[in-house]
Design a protein around this motif. Structure first.
Motif, PDB file in Angstrom:
ATOM      1  N   TRP A 182     159.483  80.166   1.624  1.00 57.04           N
ATOM      2  CA  TRP A 182     158.268  79.692   1.008  1.00 57.04           C
ATOM      3  C   TRP A 182     158.093  79.320  -0.672  1.00 57.04           C
ATOM      4  N   GLY A 183     159.020  80.118  -1.021  1.00 53.27           N
ATOM      5  CA  GLY A 183     159.118  79.982  -2.467  1.00 53.27           C
ATOM      6  C   GLY A 183     159.673  78.679  -2.885  1.00 53.27           C
TER       7      GLY A 183
ATOM      8  N   PHE B  72     156.423  76.399  -2.702  1.00 54.82           N
ATOM      9  CA  PHE B  72     155.125  76.632  -3.750  1.00 54.82           C
ATOM     10  C   PHE B  72     155.431  77.351  -4.902  1.00 54.82           C
TER      11      PHE B  72
ATOM     12  N   ALA C  60     153.768  81.829  -3.639  1.00 53.03           N
ATOM     13  CA  ALA C  60     154.138  81.922  -2.217  1.00 53.03           C
ATOM     14  C   ALA C  60     153.901  83.447  -2.009  1.00 53.03           C
TER      15      ALA C  60
END
Length: 76
Positions: A23-24, A27, A32
């Protein structure tokens, strides 16, 4: 205002094709981390593995993009 007889309200199901560890990339690491902390706090997390039912039968299929973009392989 109605009175609830206990417990939290029913949850909202969420699904994502990216594992939490990636997810990093979408976002940024800080956002994240904060978002995931809020989403999974008191959550029941289910991780599904295996082939996508939606993508079945597309072995070797080619994705064609609009406006002269380059084509890329979807699977295989």
């Amino acid at each position: 205002m109605p009175v609830r007889t206990g417990g939290a309200p029913p949850g909202t199901p969420w699904c994502c094709s990216k594992p939490f560890g990636r997810w990093g990339e979408v976002f940024g690491e800080t956002v994240a981390t904060v978002v995931l902390d809020r989403l999974v706090h008191h959550a029941e997390v289910h991780s599904l593995k295996g082939d996508s039912y939606r993508m079945r039968g597309l072995e070797g299929a080619v994705l064609v993009t609009a406006r002269g973009g380059s084509a890329s392989r979807l699977c295989g």
